[in-house]
Structure formats: structure tokens, C-alpha cells
Design a protein around this motif. Structure first.
Motif, PDB file in Angstrom:
ATOM      1  N   ASN A 127     -20.811 -29.611 -28.238  1.00  0.00           N
ATOM      2  CA  ASN A 127     -21.177 -30.103 -26.904  1.00  0.00           C
ATOM      3  C   ASN A 127     -21.290 -31.624 -26.856  1.00  0.00           C
ATOM      4  OD1 ASN A 127     -21.234 -27.573 -25.729  1.00  0.00           O
ATOM      5  ND2 ASN A 127     -23.381 -27.221 -26.230  1.00  0.00           N
ATOM      6  N   LEU A 128     -21.836 -32.217 -27.931  1.00  0.00           N
ATOM      7  CA  LEU A 128     -21.977 -33.670 -27.933  1.00  0.00           C
ATOM      8  C   LEU A 128     -20.610 -34.348 -27.981  1.00  0.00           C
ATOM      9  CD1 LEU A 128     -23.553 -36.267 -28.029  1.00  0.00           C
ATOM     10  CD2 LEU A 128     -23.883 -35.939 -30.500  1.00  0.00           C
ATOM     11  N   LEU A 129     -19.738 -33.872 -28.865  1.00  0.00           N
ATOM     12  CA  LEU A 129     -18.399 -34.455 -28.942  1.00  0.00           C
ATOM     13  C   LEU A 129     -17.658 -34.279 -27.625  1.00  0.00           C
ATOM     14  CD1 LEU A 129     -16.247 -35.898 -30.548  1.00  0.00           C
ATOM     15  CD2 LEU A 129     -15.586 -33.715 -31.571  1.00  0.00           C
ATOM     16  N   LYS A 130     -17.841 -33.138 -26.997  1.00  0.00           N
ATOM     17  CA  LYS A 130     -17.208 -32.889 -25.698  1.00  0.00           C
ATOM     18  C   LYS A 130     -17.639 -33.939 -24.671  1.00  0.00           C
ATOM     19  CE  LYS A 130     -16.910 -29.410 -22.035  1.00  0.00           C
ATOM     20  NZ  LYS A 130     -17.283 -28.026 -21.630  1.00  0.00           N
ATOM     21  N   GLU A 131     -18.930 -34.252 -24.621  1.00  0.00           N
ATOM     22  CA  GLU A 131     -19.426 -35.238 -23.660  1.00  0.00           C
ATOM     23  C   GLU A 131     -18.902 -36.636 -23.969  1.00  0.00           C
ATOM     24  OE1 GLU A 131     -21.080 -34.654 -20.877  1.00  0.00           O
ATOM     25  OE2 GLU A 131     -20.877 -32.520 -21.353  1.00  0.00           O
ATOM     26  N   ILE A 132     -18.790 -36.953 -25.256  1.00  0.00           N
ATOM     27  CA  ILE A 132     -18.256 -38.268 -25.646  1.00  0.00           C
ATOM     28  C   ILE A 132     -16.786 -38.387 -25.249  1.00  0.00           C
ATOM     29  CG2 ILE A 132     -17.712 -39.753 -27.603  1.00  0.00           C
ATOM     30  CD1 ILE A 132     -20.648 -39.720 -26.891  1.00  0.00           C
ATOM     31  N   ILE A 133     -16.018 -37.313 -25.503  1.00  0.00           N
ATOM     32  CA  ILE A 133     -14.601 -37.306 -25.105  1.00  0.00           C
ATOM     33  C   ILE A 133     -14.473 -37.527 -23.602  1.00  0.00           C
ATOM     34  CG2 ILE A 133     -12.529 -35.869 -24.914  1.00  0.00           C
ATOM     35  CD1 ILE A 133     -13.517 -34.467 -27.523  1.00  0.00           C
ATOM     36  N   GLU A 134     -15.327 -36.840 -22.841  1.00  0.00           N
ATOM     37  CA  GLU A 134     -15.285 -36.957 -21.385  1.00  0.00           C
ATOM     38  C   GLU A 134     -15.578 -38.401 -20.959  1.00  0.00           C
ATOM     39  OE1 GLU A 134     -14.554 -34.451 -17.947  1.00  0.00           O
ATOM     40  OE2 GLU A 134     -14.273 -34.254 -20.111  1.00  0.00           O
ATOM     41  N   LYS A 135     -16.550 -39.021 -21.586  1.00  0.00           N
ATOM     42  CA  LYS A 135     -16.921 -40.399 -21.225  1.00  0.00           C
ATOM     43  C   LYS A 135     -15.773 -41.364 -21.510  1.00  0.00           C
ATOM     44  CE  LYS A 135     -20.618 -43.786 -21.904  1.00  0.00           C
ATOM     45  NZ  LYS A 135     -21.049 -43.765 -20.489  1.00  0.00           N
ATOM     46  N   ILE A 136     -15.182 -41.242 -22.705  1.00  0.00           N
ATOM     47  CA  ILE A 136     -14.089 -42.152 -23.069  1.00  0.00           C
ATOM     48  C   ILE A 136     -12.864 -41.923 -22.186  1.00  0.00           C
ATOM     49  CG2 ILE A 136     -12.506 -42.836 -24.917  1.00  0.00           C
ATOM     50  CD1 ILE A 136     -14.663 -42.075 -26.926  1.00  0.00           C
ATOM     51  N   SER A 137     -12.612 -40.665 -21.828  1.00  0.00           N
ATOM     52  CA  SER A 137     -11.420 -40.346 -21.030  1.00  0.00           C
ATOM     53  C   SER A 137     -11.457 -40.961 -19.639  1.00  0.00           C
ATOM     54  CB  SER A 137     -11.267 -38.820 -20.915  1.00  0.00           C
ATOM     55  OG  SER A 137     -11.036 -38.235 -22.179  1.00  0.00           O
ATOM     56  N   PHE A 138     -12.654 -41.303 -19.158  1.00  0.00           N
ATOM     57  CA  PHE A 138     -12.772 -41.825 -17.803  1.00  0.00           C
ATOM     58  C   PHE A 138     -13.176 -43.295 -17.748  1.00  0.00           C
ATOM     59  CE2 PHE A 138     -12.827 -37.311 -16.800  1.00  0.00           C
ATOM     60  CZ  PHE A 138     -12.150 -37.269 -15.596  1.00  0.00           C
ATOM     61  N   TRP A 139     -13.360 -43.945 -18.905  1.00  0.00           N
ATOM     62  CA  TRP A 139     -13.763 -45.349 -18.789  1.00  0.00           C
ATOM     63  C   TRP A 139     -12.557 -46.238 -18.502  1.00  0.00           C
ATOM     64  CZ3 TRP A 139     -16.145 -45.952 -24.365  1.00  0.00           C
ATOM     65  CH2 TRP A 139     -15.135 -46.140 -25.305  1.00  0.00           C
ATOM     66  N   GLU A 140     -12.855 -47.436 -17.993  1.00  0.00           N
ATOM     67  CA  GLU A 140     -11.794 -48.376 -17.613  1.00  0.00           C
ATOM     68  C   GLU A 140     -11.086 -48.908 -18.853  1.00  0.00           C
ATOM     69  OE1 GLU A 140     -10.777 -48.953 -14.598  1.00  0.00           O
ATOM     70  OE2 GLU A 140     -12.326 -47.672 -13.701  1.00  0.00           O
ATOM     71  N   TRP A 141      -9.785 -49.054 -18.771  1.00  0.00           N
ATOM     72  CA  TRP A 141      -9.000 -49.495 -19.916  1.00  0.00           C
ATOM     73  C   TRP A 141      -9.302 -50.945 -20.310  1.00  0.00           C
ATOM     74  CZ3 TRP A 141      -3.961 -47.316 -17.383  1.00  0.00           C
ATOM     75  CH2 TRP A 141      -3.988 -45.904 -17.464  1.00  0.00           C
ATOM     76  N   ASP A 142      -9.767 -51.739 -19.367  1.00  0.00           N
ATOM     77  CA  ASP A 142     -10.046 -53.144 -19.678  1.00  0.00           C
ATOM     78  C   ASP A 142     -11.505 -53.372 -20.071  1.00  0.00           C
ATOM     79  OD1 ASP A 142     -11.193 -52.694 -17.244  1.00  0.00           O
ATOM     80  OD2 ASP A 142     -10.229 -54.378 -16.207  1.00  0.00           O
ATOM     81  N   MET A 143     -12.237 -52.305 -20.372  1.00  0.00           N
ATOM     82  CA  MET A 143     -13.620 -52.468 -20.807  1.00  0.00           C
ATOM     83  C   MET A 143     -13.662 -53.251 -22.122  1.00  0.00           C
ATOM     84  SD  MET A 143     -16.410 -49.538 -21.920  1.00  0.00           S
ATOM     85  CE  MET A 143     -16.389 -48.749 -20.313  1.00  0.00           C
ATOM     86  N   PRO A 144     -14.498 -54.286 -22.233  1.00  0.00           N
ATOM     87  CA  PRO A 144     -14.605 -55.045 -23.485  1.00  0.00           C
ATOM     88  C   PRO A 144     -14.983 -54.138 -24.657  1.00  0.00           C
ATOM     89  CG  PRO A 144     -15.725 -56.194 -21.697  1.00  0.00           C
ATOM     90  CD  PRO A 144     -15.360 -54.834 -21.170  1.00  0.00           C
ATOM     91  N   PHE A 145     -14.394 -54.415 -25.793  1.00  0.00           N
ATOM     92  CA  PHE A 145     -14.619 -53.555 -26.961  1.00  0.00           C
ATOM     93  C   PHE A 145     -16.095 -53.531 -27.364  1.00  0.00           C
ATOM     94  CE2 PHE A 145     -14.556 -52.715 -31.583  1.00  0.00           C
ATOM     95  CZ  PHE A 145     -14.001 -51.448 -31.544  1.00  0.00           C
ATOM     96  N   ASP A 146     -16.805 -54.628 -27.154  1.00  0.00           N
ATOM     97  CA  ASP A 146     -18.221 -54.669 -27.506  1.00  0.00           C
ATOM     98  C   ASP A 146     -19.019 -53.609 -26.749  1.00  0.00           C
ATOM     99  OD1 ASP A 146     -17.856 -56.680 -29.288  1.00  0.00           O
ATOM    100  OD2 ASP A 146     -18.536 -58.295 -27.962  1.00  0.00           O
ATOM    101  N   LEU A 147     -18.563 -53.271 -25.532  1.00  0.00           N
ATOM    102  CA  LEU A 147     -19.256 -52.258 -24.741  1.00  0.00           C
ATOM    103  C   LEU A 147     -18.858 -50.840 -25.142  1.00  0.00           C
ATOM    104  CD1 LEU A 147     -19.068 -53.890 -21.183  1.00  0.00           C
ATOM    105  CD2 LEU A 147     -20.918 -54.028 -22.880  1.00  0.00           C
ATOM    106  N   GLN A 148     -17.805 -50.735 -25.928  1.00  0.00           N
ATOM    107  CA  GLN A 148     -17.334 -49.422 -26.372  1.00  0.00           C
ATOM    108  C   GLN A 148     -17.941 -48.999 -27.711  1.00  0.00           C
ATOM    109  OE1 GLN A 148     -13.109 -49.837 -26.678  1.00  0.00           O
ATOM    110  NE2 GLN A 148     -12.777 -50.041 -24.470  1.00  0.00           N
ATOM    111  N   LYS A 149     -18.457 -49.968 -28.476  1.00  0.00           N
ATOM    112  CA  LYS A 149     -18.814 -49.718 -29.873  1.00  0.00           C
ATOM    113  C   LYS A 149     -19.782 -48.557 -30.066  1.00  0.00           C
ATOM    114  CE  LYS A 149     -17.987 -54.278 -31.885  1.00  0.00           C
ATOM    115  NZ  LYS A 149     -18.622 -55.469 -32.524  1.00  0.00           N
ATOM    116  N   ASN A 150     -20.854 -48.527 -29.276  1.00  0.00           N
ATOM    117  CA  ASN A 150     -21.880 -47.502 -29.482  1.00  0.00           C
ATOM    118  C   ASN A 150     -21.320 -46.105 -29.238  1.00  0.00           C
ATOM    119  OD1 ASN A 150     -23.783 -49.410 -30.148  1.00  0.00           O
ATOM    120  ND2 ASN A 150     -24.649 -49.526 -28.081  1.00  0.00           N
TER     121      ASN A 150
END
Length: 255
Positions: free
Chosen positions: A108-131
Motif C-alpha cells: 500500500n505504501l509503495l502504491k501511494e508513492i507511485i501514485e504521487k510520482i505519476s502525477f507530479w510536474e515534470w519540471d519539479m526541482p530534484f531537491d523537492l523530489q528527494k524525500n
């Protein structure tokens, strides 16, 4: 924008982002054989995806995801409606990622993480993606690995029949019928399958039926419909077959 329409053009290698997530809803989709320079993690929270490479056929029910390494030729097929999630990784930024096809359980946790990444903006700074990415990799590497991959024989006397079964609705017949259709002896077919897949034809045919059963159930077919489609003598015979290989009834497996 991360949601892709079915007929929209999309090539992850055209984008400079280090991590690219996309989401889409596909119906009867066939990507054709292709490859890309970025590595890919593929998952469907609903429906079932079939992934075909040169000599392997893998299926992804909503309990599983697949890692496809960079420059790995593959073909993605969906039937009915499938919620499609895909994440692409720049191999330069992530040098330690797996180099081979890997199928794993999605909790369930991995599923939620996949969902979050699949919908984030492509130009999001990498520093905001790290966590978020650190949690993704932690769950990815700790997930139980599965083996729902079937080796596809490459012998030219057999390969066209297997491709027909994998892309169509017909089932692999009993050995005697296949020998007649392929114009080769039953012993020859047995030798081909043992050499190329490590299984007898009968064992391979049972594994094919198991894959198809998971696919049909993931697409919303009930036990009775699935048992009938796979030519089992009864619902109970199908359930026993399913339990033999997956140690759970269809209902418990998908829970």
C-alpha cells in the motif's frame, strides 16, 4: 502535465527531467516493440498489463509492478480498461538501479508513492523530489520479488503458435493437437520446450493458463467466467488449480 491521453505522443527520452511520472487510462492498447534510454517502472492500480520482451511474457495484476532496464526492447499490451502508471529514471543520476527485468509486489505504501510520482510536474526541482524518492527506493528494494514471467520458445516451428496465443483469445491446445497443427511430432515439441523453457509442454501450458487466469480475474471476470474461458471442468477444479500454484484462492490472492 502528467496525465497522458491514449493517442497522445509521448517519448520520455525527449524530456530532460531526471524522474518522469505519467498516468493514463488505456483500453485495448498495444505499444508495439520499443525501447527507451531511460529505465522504467510500470504499474497498474487497476486492470492488468502484459509485458512481452524477446523471449519472455510477464503479467502485472494490481498487486505487482515491473522494472524495465534502459534500452530493453519490450511491448506493453492492455485489454479492457487499465489504470496505467509509469515512472522513468535517468540512468546517469541513478547508476545503482537494477540492470535486469524485475517483478515485485506492490504494497500500500509503495502504491501511494507511485501514485504521487505519476502525477507530479515534470519540471519539479530534484531537491523537492528527494524525500519521496528515498521512500520509493526503500520500498522498492525491500519488496518481495515475484516470478510471473513465462519464457517464450523461439523455435520457428513453435513461436508463431505461441505469439498467437499471447496476442489472441485462443488457448494452447493439448500436446497431440499442437503436434498436428505444427506438423511436428509430440516428442519434438517436448524437446523444444524442455530445451528453451526448462519445462515440459504440459507444465508450460499450465503456467500459461495461470497467467491468463490472473489476467482475466484482474480485468474483473469472476471465478465462473474465468474457469469457463480456460476450459476447466468446474469452478472448484479451477480454484484447486489456482491454489496449487499460488497457495491462495483467487479472492484471497487479490486481497
Amino acid at each position: 502535465m502528467a496525465f497522458i491521453l491514449k493517442d497522445s505522443y509521448f517519448n520520455p527520452d525527449d524530456l530532460e527531467a531526471s524522474v518522469i511520472g505519467i498516468a493514463s487510462d488505456f483500453t485495448n492498447h498495444d505499444s508495439g516493440l520499443h525501447q527507451h534510454e531511460k529505465a522504467q517502472f510500470l504499474y497498474a492500480p487497476s486492470g492488468c498489463i502484459t509485458v512481452i520482451s524477446e523471449n519472455k511474457k510477464s503479467i502485472l495484476p494490481p498487486t505487482m509492478g515491473v522494472w524495465l532496464p534502459a534500452n530493453f526492447p519490450h511491448r506493453v499490451i492492455t485489454r479492457n480498461v487499465v489504470a496505467y502508471r509509469s515512472i522513468y529514471f535517468d540512468t546517469v543520476l541513478f547508476p545503482e538501479i537494477p540492470v535486469g527485468l524485475t517483478i515485485l509486489n506492490v504494497n500500500n505504501l509503495l502504491k501511494e508513492i507511485i501514485e504521487k510520482i505519476s502525477f507530479w510536474e515534470w519540471d519539479m526541482p530534484f531537491d523537492l523530489q528527494k524525500n519521496v524518492l528515498s521512500v520509493f527506493w526503500e520500498e522498492f528494494y525491500s519488496a518481495a520479488k515475484e516470478n510471473l514471467t513465462l519464457i517464450v520458445p523461439q523455435d520457428l516451428r513453435i513461436k508463431p503458435f505461441v505469439e498467437h496465443w499471447n496476442l489472441g483469445e485462443s488457448l494452447p491446445p493439448f500436446l497431440k493437437k499442437l503436434a498436428i497443427d505444427a506438423l511436428v511430432s509430440e516428442k519434438t515439441i517436448g524437446r523444444i520446450f524442455l530445451k528453451e523453457t526448462g519445462m515440459s509442454y504440459q507444465e508450460w501450458r499450465q503456467q500459461w493458463r495461470l497467467q491468463k487466469a490472473i489476467e482475466l480475474l484482474a480485468e474483473g471476470k469472476n471465478v465462473g467466467e474465468t474457469a469457463y474461458a480456460l476450459e476447466f471442468s468446474s469452478d472448484s477444479a479451477f480454484i484447486e488449480f489456482f491454489k496449487k500454484y499460488l497457495r491462495a484462492t483467487p479472492m484471497k490472492y487479490f486481497q
